[in-house]
Design an enzyme around this catalytic site. Structure first.
Site, short mmCIF file in Angstrom:
data_model
loop_
_atom_site.label_atom_id
_atom_site.label_comp_id
_atom_site.label_asym_id
_atom_site.label_seq_id
_atom_site.Cartn_x
_atom_site.Cartn_y
_atom_site.Cartn_z
N ASP A 10 0.84 -1.19 0.00
CA ASP A 10 0.00 0.00 0.00
C ASP A 10 0.89 1.25 0.00
O ASP A 10 2.08 1.17 0.32
CB ASP A 10 -0.90 -0.02 1.24
CG ASP A 10 -1.74 1.23 1.36
OD1 ASP A 10 -2.47 1.54 0.41
OD2 ASP A 10 -1.65 1.90 2.40
N ASP A 12 -0.33 5.22 0.85
CA ASP A 12 -0.58 6.22 1.90
C ASP A 12 -0.80 5.54 3.24
O ASP A 12 -1.66 4.68 3.39
CB ASP A 12 -1.77 7.09 1.54
CG ASP A 12 -1.74 8.44 2.24
OD1 ASP A 12 -0.81 8.68 3.03
OD2 ASP A 12 -2.63 9.26 1.99
#
Length: 259
Positions: A10, A12
């Protein structure tokens, strides 16, 4: 500690926190690169093209990767509808609520963007969306177009706070049409299967890394893949401890993980 041949990661909350750097993330990516380990940034972002993601990582976070390391929900959506149109012999036409990243991905897959009897209505994040656009999407779905949602995120974190995400727009169209969309992004498995096809490894050799139990970790769990949660973003240890299915691995910092 389990050794993996590939990583889905991932962005953010995991690699950076908005505009703020996470120094351990840079060191983590450089360890993967120096060990020749494959990785993909698997992100629910649909507004950016991979080139934009690469530029942001390099310019703002001193993390240097290639576009081949990025797989967005926009790309996954375009890949899904291309395959679906070909297998069902449908015209490659779509009406889109979304921004440049999604529209460009669709056009690169041979789709015409139109509101004239499209095969698909695709709803993603659009920060300048109008009532007229959403109304048109509703009418086209009710008229028989296949309804696709890029990702179910209810909110996106910004400097102003938690603003509406793509999932909020998808839910509006769903409510007005009483039709469930095909959802592409995390925690759904479509984006995970597409990413696995792209990286070319067995599911058992890849781990999903993220900070958000509800999207990143749930995506891995739903797909039957090992998961690694890092507590640098959204989910807290107290929240995760209450979940019925626990992540495969839990760490406080990416510095704590040996690749």
């Amino acid at each position: 500690m389990t050794k993996y041949k590939g990583y889905f990661i991932d962005l953010d909350g995991t690699i950076y926190a908005g505009s703020k750097r996470i120094p351990a993330a840079k060191r983590f990516i450089e360890r993967l690169q120096s060990n020749g380990i494959d990785f993909l940034f698997v992100t629910n972002n649909t507004t950016k093209m991979p080139e934009d993601v690469v530029k942001n990582l390099g310019d703002n976070h001193d993390i240097h990767v290639s576009v081949d390391n990025v797989y967005t929900a926009g790309l996954a959506t375009a890949d899904y509808v291309k395959k679906d149109a070909e297998s069902n012999q449908l015209d490659k036409t779509a009406y889109v609520v979304g921004e440049k990243g999604l529209i460009t991905a669709l056009q690169n897959n041979g789709f015409e963007i139109t509101d004239n009897k499209p095969s698909y209505v695709i709803v993603g994040l659009d920060s300048s969306v109008t009532y007229n656009q959403l109304s048109k999407a509703v009418l086209l779905v009710r008229d028989g177009a296949k309804f696709i949602g890029t990702n179910p995120d209810s909110n996106i974190p910004t400097e102003k706070g938690m603003q509406p995400g793509a999932g909020s727009l998808v839910k509006l169209v769903e409510y007005a049409t009483q039709q469930k969309p095909v959802l592409i992004g995390k925690p759904e498995s479509i984006i995970m299967q597409n990413a696995l096809d792209k990286i070319g490894l067995n599911k058992s050799d890849v781990v999903m890394v993220g900070d958000n139990y509800m999207t990143d970790i749930s995506a891995g769990i739903n797909f039957g893949m090992d998961t690694l949660i890092v507590y640098t973003g959204l989910s807290t240890k107290e929240q995760v401890a209450q979940k019925e299915v626990q992540p495969t691995h839990q760490i406080d910092s990416l510095d704590d993980w040996e690749v």
